[in-house]
Every structure is written in structure tokens, then in C-alpha cells.
Design a protein around this motif. Structure first.
Motif, PDB file in Angstrom:
ATOM      1  N   VAL A 122      22.354 -73.223 -44.012  1.00 14.36           N
ATOM      2  CA  VAL A 122      22.546 -73.341 -45.444  1.00 14.36           C
ATOM      3  C   VAL A 122      21.888 -74.733 -44.716  1.00 14.36           C
ATOM      4  N   GLY A 123      20.461 -74.807 -45.685  1.00 17.38           N
ATOM      5  CA  GLY A 123      19.624 -76.312 -45.800  1.00 17.38           C
ATOM      6  C   GLY A 123      19.385 -76.504 -47.612  1.00 17.38           C
ATOM      7  N   ILE A 124      18.927 -77.703 -47.627  1.00 14.27           N
ATOM      8  CA  ILE A 124      18.091 -77.914 -48.933  1.00 14.27           C
ATOM      9  C   ILE A 124      17.322 -78.327 -48.639  1.00 14.27           C
ATOM     10  N   GLY A 125      15.433 -78.108 -49.177  1.00  8.52           N
ATOM     11  CA  GLY A 125      14.228 -78.324 -49.179  1.00  8.52           C
ATOM     12  C   GLY A 125      13.258 -78.946 -50.028  1.00  8.52           C
ATOM     13  N   ARG A 126      12.468 -79.588 -49.906  1.00 12.62           N
ATOM     14  CA  ARG A 126      11.596 -79.972 -51.051  1.00 12.62           C
ATOM     15  C   ARG A 126      10.215 -79.641 -50.432  1.00 12.62           C
ATOM     16  N   GLU A 127       9.334 -78.660 -51.502  1.00  8.40           N
ATOM     17  CA  GLU A 127       7.897 -78.797 -51.463  1.00  8.40           C
ATOM     18  C   GLU A 127       7.299 -79.713 -51.263  1.00  8.40           C
ATOM     19  N   LEU A 128       5.783 -79.354 -50.483  1.00  9.74           N
ATOM     20  CA  LEU A 128       5.021 -80.414 -50.143  1.00  9.74           C
ATOM     21  C   LEU A 128       4.062 -80.037 -50.781  1.00  9.74           C
ATOM     22  N   ARG A 129       2.646 -81.188 -50.551  1.00 14.35           N
ATOM     23  CA  ARG A 129       1.314 -80.589 -51.225  1.00 14.35           C
ATOM     24  C   ARG A 129       0.853 -80.104 -50.513  1.00 14.35           C
ATOM     25  N   GLY A 130      -0.042 -78.912 -50.668  1.00 11.59           N
ATOM     26  CA  GLY A 130      -0.611 -77.313 -49.681  1.00 11.59           C
ATOM     27  C   GLY A 130      -0.039 -76.343 -49.536  1.00 11.59           C
ATOM     28  N   GLY A 131       1.395 -76.304 -50.610  1.00  9.75           N
ATOM     29  CA  GLY A 131       2.000 -75.165 -49.666  1.00  9.75           C
ATOM     30  C   GLY A 131       3.872 -74.923 -48.625  1.00  9.75           C
ATOM     31  N   ARG A 132       3.261 -76.174 -47.666  1.00 14.64           N
ATOM     32  CA  ARG A 132       4.319 -76.152 -47.054  1.00 14.64           C
ATOM     33  C   ARG A 132       5.576 -76.781 -47.736  1.00 14.64           C
ATOM     34  N   ARG A 133       7.112 -76.395 -47.390  1.00 13.17           N
ATOM     35  CA  ARG A 133       8.215 -77.146 -47.074  1.00 13.17           C
ATOM     36  C   ARG A 133       8.691 -77.976 -46.078  1.00 13.17           C
ATOM     37  N   LEU A 134      10.019 -78.604 -46.292  1.00 13.36           N
ATOM     38  CA  LEU A 134       9.954 -79.228 -45.169  1.00 13.36           C
ATOM     39  C   LEU A 134      11.838 -79.207 -46.269  1.00 13.36           C
ATOM     40  N   THR A 135      12.679 -78.877 -44.906  1.00 13.38           N
ATOM     41  CA  THR A 135      14.117 -78.106 -45.546  1.00 13.38           C
ATOM     42  C   THR A 135      15.071 -79.973 -44.248  1.00 13.38           C
ATOM     43  N   LEU A 136      16.161 -79.563 -44.392  1.00 11.94           N
ATOM     44  CA  LEU A 136      17.217 -80.275 -43.573  1.00 11.94           C
ATOM     45  C   LEU A 136      18.319 -79.740 -43.317  1.00 11.94           C
ATOM     46  N   ALA A 137      18.843 -78.757 -42.447  1.00 13.33           N
ATOM     47  CA  ALA A 137      19.239 -77.632 -43.011  1.00 13.33           C
ATOM     48  C   ALA A 137      20.125 -77.798 -41.817  1.00 13.33           C
ATOM     49  N   PHE A 138      21.514 -77.245 -42.050  1.00 13.42           N
ATOM     50  CA  PHE A 138      22.614 -77.018 -40.608  1.00 13.42           C
ATOM     51  C   PHE A 138      22.801 -75.963 -40.540  1.00 13.42           C
ATOM     52  N   THR A 139      23.107 -75.369 -39.273  1.00 15.71           N
ATOM     53  CA  THR A 139      23.602 -74.445 -38.510  1.00 15.71           C
ATOM     54  C   THR A 139      24.884 -74.323 -38.272  1.00 15.71           C
ATOM     55  N   HIS A 140      25.447 -72.783 -37.711  1.00 21.02           N
ATOM     56  CA  HIS A 140      26.977 -72.708 -36.779  1.00 21.02           C
ATOM     57  C   HIS A 140      26.783 -71.587 -36.336  1.00 21.02           C
ATOM     58  N   ILE A 141      26.913 -71.670 -35.500  1.00 19.67           N
ATOM     59  CA  ILE A 141      26.558 -70.800 -34.133  1.00 19.67           C
ATOM     60  C   ILE A 141      28.047 -69.696 -33.767  1.00 19.67           C
ATOM     61  N   SER A 142      28.586 -69.256 -33.867  1.00 19.29           N
ATOM     62  CA  SER A 142      29.733 -68.631 -33.639  1.00 19.29           C
ATOM     63  C   SER A 142      30.310 -66.645 -33.089  1.00 19.29           C
ATOM     64  N   ASN A 143      30.802 -66.166 -32.392  1.00 19.07           N
ATOM     65  CA  ASN A 143      31.429 -64.868 -32.416  1.00 19.07           C
ATOM     66  C   ASN A 143      32.146 -64.418 -33.396  1.00 19.07           C
ATOM     67  N   ALA A 144      32.326 -64.802 -33.443  1.00 21.23           N
ATOM     68  CA  ALA A 144      33.161 -64.546 -35.219  1.00 21.23           C
ATOM     69  C   ALA A 144      34.777 -64.119 -34.067  1.00 21.23           C
ATOM     70  N   SER A 145      35.399 -65.163 -33.051  1.00 21.28           N
ATOM     71  CA  SER A 145      36.360 -64.618 -32.796  1.00 21.28           C
ATOM     72  C   SER A 145      36.702 -63.016 -32.283  1.00 21.28           C
ATOM     73  N   ILE A 146      35.245 -62.273 -31.957  1.00 21.89           N
ATOM     74  CA  ILE A 146      35.262 -60.735 -31.160  1.00 21.89           C
ATOM     75  C   ILE A 146      34.759 -61.711 -28.853  1.00 21.89           C
ATOM     76  N   GLY A 147      34.701 -62.573 -29.197  1.00 25.79           N
ATOM     77  CA  GLY A 147      34.612 -62.892 -27.311  1.00 25.79           C
ATOM     78  C   GLY A 147      36.014 -63.299 -27.153  1.00 25.79           C
ATOM     79  N   ASP A 148      35.900 -63.838 -25.324  1.00 35.08           N
ATOM     80  CA  ASP A 148      37.022 -64.058 -25.081  1.00 35.08           C
ATOM     81  C   ASP A 148      37.275 -66.047 -25.464  1.00 35.08           C
ATOM     82  N   GLN A 149      36.382 -66.233 -26.023  1.00 36.01           N
ATOM     83  CA  GLN A 149      36.541 -68.270 -26.314  1.00 36.01           C
ATOM     84  C   GLN A 149      35.373 -67.710 -27.540  1.00 36.01           C
ATOM     85  N   ASN A 150      36.369 -68.870 -28.390  1.00 32.50           N
ATOM     86  CA  ASN A 150      34.899 -69.205 -29.943  1.00 32.50           C
ATOM     87  C   ASN A 150      34.863 -70.653 -29.896  1.00 32.50           C
ATOM     88  N   PRO A 151      34.523 -70.946 -29.336  1.00 30.55           N
ATOM     89  CA  PRO A 151      34.454 -72.577 -29.424  1.00 30.55           C
ATOM     90  C   PRO A 151      33.183 -73.526 -30.437  1.00 30.55           C
TER      91      PRO A 151
END
Length: 170
Positions: A122-151
Motif C-alpha cells: 500500500v502506498g501514497i504517491g504524487r504525479e510529477l512533471r512528464g508523467g512520472r510519479r513517485l510513491t512512498l510504499a509499505f510492503t509486507h511479505i508473509s506465507n499466511a501461516s501455511i508454512g512451517d513458520q511465518n516470521p
């Protein structure tokens, strides 16, 4: 670090074979925090290929995409799935994605419990000149507890969106 840069340089050719039909490429740099005490946190690079968003889903423009993350410790995540964005007005937007995929740890201490993992963003961003855009995003990687462990793995990153074809402004 050299391995990280070499691997990152090869990712576009491996993942983005249909560039002409893509809406944008997104390049990111961030910091990953493994939620295991033994794991090695650190910097990572990411590259996303976001296809045309031609569906409407819960008020978002949605489409398919793929992602790759390469961590300084040699960890790699490759995934693909749903990506979406919503215009907030005055050049601001939010983005979100859910991309299941495979995680390959470069160090045993960075084991996330299974090869199958899901990256959410999930992130929030702003369009820059020339069509480029910049975002600050947060990510999470998980196996949804289907693995042996889920740190899990949390990360924050700065992302540059580069359009591959002209987008009309609303």
C-alpha cells in the motif's frame, strides 16, 4: 552489493518481455525489516511491471502486474498478481497490490517459512512533471501461516513510476 546490482540489472530482461503493452515500470529502493530476531535486515531494490488497469474494483482502477525484489543479503522475491490505483485529485493517488510468488532466502537466517509467499503493498504517491510519479510504499511479505513458520518481512520503499505510453490526465 555487487551481486545485488548485477541481479537487479538483469531483472527487466527476465520479467518484462512484453514491455510495449505495459502501462508502467516502477523502480524502488527501500529497507527491509525481517520480523525474526536472527534475520539480517537491510536495503533492497525492486522492479515492478504494471499492466494496463482496465478493471474497476472497489473504486480502484485495477490490472495485473509482476514484481521482483532483490535484497542486499541475496534474498529474492518474484511475484505476480493484482495491482490497483485510485486517483485522489490534485496529482495525488494511492496504490495497492497483492502478489503471490516465491521467496528465495540468500541467508538461512532470512527463511520466511516457505518458498510460497504473498507480498502486499500500500502506498501514497504524487504525479510529477512528464508523467512520472513517485510513491512512498509499505510492503509486507508473509506465507499466511501455511508454512512451517511465518516470521514475515515488512519494508518501506520509495518508488519511481515510469510510464511506457502517454496517459491522459483526468
Amino acid at each position: 552489493m555487487r551481486r545485488l546490482v548485477t541481479t537487479f540489472a538483469l531483472l527487466p530482461s527476465l520479467l518484462f518481455t512484453s514491455v510495449a503493452q505495459a502501462q508502467e515500470l516502477v523502480f524502488g529502493f527501500g529497507h527491509a525489516d525481517f520480523l525474526s530476531e536472527q534475520a539480517d535486515d537491510g536495503a533492497y531494490l525492486s522492479a515492478d511491471y504494471l499492466g494496463t488497469r482496465d478493471w474497476r474494483l472497489l473504486g480502484f482502477d485495477a490490472g495485473l502486474g509482476v514484481t521482483a525484489q532483490v535484497h542486499e543479503t541475496g534474498d529474492i522475491f518474484l511475484g505476480g498478481g493484482l495491482q490497483a490505483q485510485r486517483d485522489l485529485g490534485q496529482r495525488w493517488f494511492i496504490e495497492a497490490s497483492v502478489m503471490p510468488g516465491a521467496f528465495f532466502e540468500g541467508e538461512k537466517a532470512n527463511d520466511l517459512g516457505s518458498t510460497f509467499e504473498i507480498r502486499s503493498l500500500v502506498g501514497i504517491g504524487r504525479e510529477l512533471r512528464g508523467g512520472r510519479r513517485l510513491t512512498l510504499a509499505f510492503t509486507h511479505i508473509s506465507n499466511a501461516s501455511i508454512g512451517d513458520q511465518n516470521p514475515g518481512l515488512n519494508a518501506i520503499n520509495l518508488r519511481l513510476h515510469v510510464p511506457l505510453r502517454h496517459r491522459a490526465r483526468n
